[in-house]
Design an enzyme around this catalytic site. Structure first.
Site, PDB file in Angstrom:
ATOM      1  N   HIS A 177      -5.702   1.461   6.990  1.00 20.72           N
ATOM      2  CA  HIS A 177      -6.497   1.960   5.865  1.00 20.72           C
ATOM      3  C   HIS A 177      -5.614   2.531   4.756  1.00 20.72           C
ATOM      4  CE1 HIS A 177      -5.960   6.243   7.062  1.00 20.72           C
ATOM      5  NE2 HIS A 177      -6.027   5.783   8.295  1.00 20.72           N
ATOM      6  N   CYS A 193      -3.863   6.830  11.755  1.00 18.68           N
ATOM      7  CA  CYS A 193      -3.496   5.541  12.348  1.00 18.68           C
ATOM      8  C   CYS A 193      -2.425   4.886  11.486  1.00 18.68           C
ATOM      9  CB  CYS A 193      -4.749   4.670  12.456  1.00 18.68           C
ATOM     10  SG  CYS A 193      -5.970   5.294  13.641  1.00 18.68           S
TER      11      CYS A 193
END
Length: 260
Positions: A177, A193
């Site tokens: 992302h 992440c």
């Protein structure tokens, strides 16, 4: 009398000039953008996306290792595969002819705790976000206010795009992302992440195909393929990116920058 005064003035002027000549000169202010190729500045320029105004990535972060570029990558996986190296902090989108688009990423503890194969099931534009129950339990002051979720937007930690990785029908909760903390890109941080500049997240989301194979390397696989990683960037402490200043200069050799 006037002659004496004139002499005194001359002595004072000479003394002032001497002091000025000996005083240390202020360092010249160098514009970081001056050494970044125009096409790279354009690649990471400000843009409006779905009604949100994404700021430009400051030039001081646009070093050759941090920008999106096309590189050689001898790998047997089919074009369209996404290879994530959370140890070297790069993401590769495999192209034909042993080539790949390479993106610089930031990786957190969650990013280093996952390895193996997954599928890029789908993506979302400006996704909403909710911290996990464990995050809320462990850090109630930090994540408690968001227990009901946070709508997509510039303050949302998932940024402009998020790609959701699954194994079979099971969500891995592993995401690729965007991020609003541009200073964190290229660094290992305490949470998250795989994060990338919003401009790169938009580019990847428009390039990959849903259902694409994703391979996340283990530390051993990373070292076997690329060698042991020695960070070339200043450690990121997780502070506000507006207060983060690079201490190493932006390279001036245009040949260090690759087109993409």
């Amino acid at each position: 009398m006037s002659v004496v005064l004139d002499r005194r003035k001359m002595v004072l002027l000479m003394g002032t000039a001497f002091v000025a000549a000996c005083a240390p000169k202020a360092p010249a202010v160098v514009d970081p953008a001056a050494s970044v190729p125009p096409e790279v500045l354009q690649r990471y320029a400000a843009l409006t996306d779905n009604g949100f105004d994404i700021p430009a990535v400051p030039p001081r972060y646009l070093t050759p290792e941090n920008i999106r570029s096309e590189v050689d990558l001898a790998i047997t996986d089919a074009p369209g595969t996404i290879v994530i190296d959370p140890w070297q902090r790069y993401l590769y989108f495999i192209l034909p002819g042993n080539r790949a688009t390479r993106y610089r990423v930031a990786v957190g503890d969650q990013g280093r705790s996952f390895s193996g194969e997954a599928v890029a099931q789908y993506d979302r534009n400006w996704p909403s976000w909710r911290p996990t129950d464990n995050m809320i339990r462990e850090f109630p002051d930090m994540y408690g206010p968001y227990k009901n979720g946070l709508e997509g937007g510039l303050k949302n930690p998932l940024g402009a795009r998020a790609i959701y990785l699954f194994r079979g029908k099971v969500d891995t909760y592993y995401r690729i992302h965007g991020t609003n903390e541009v200073a964190s890109v290229g660094h290992a941080t305490s949470a998250g992440c795989i994060r990338m500049y919003n401009q790169d997240a938009i580019h990847l989301a428009a390039t990959y195909r849903r259902g694409a194979k994703v391979l996340v390397l283990t530390e051993a696989q990373s070292q076997a393929a690329f060698g042991a990683f020695v960070p070339a960037t200043t450690p990121y402490s997780g502070g506000s990116f507006s207060d983060y200043i690079r201490t190493d200069p932006v390279p001036t050799d245009p040949s260090l920058y690759a087109d993409s």
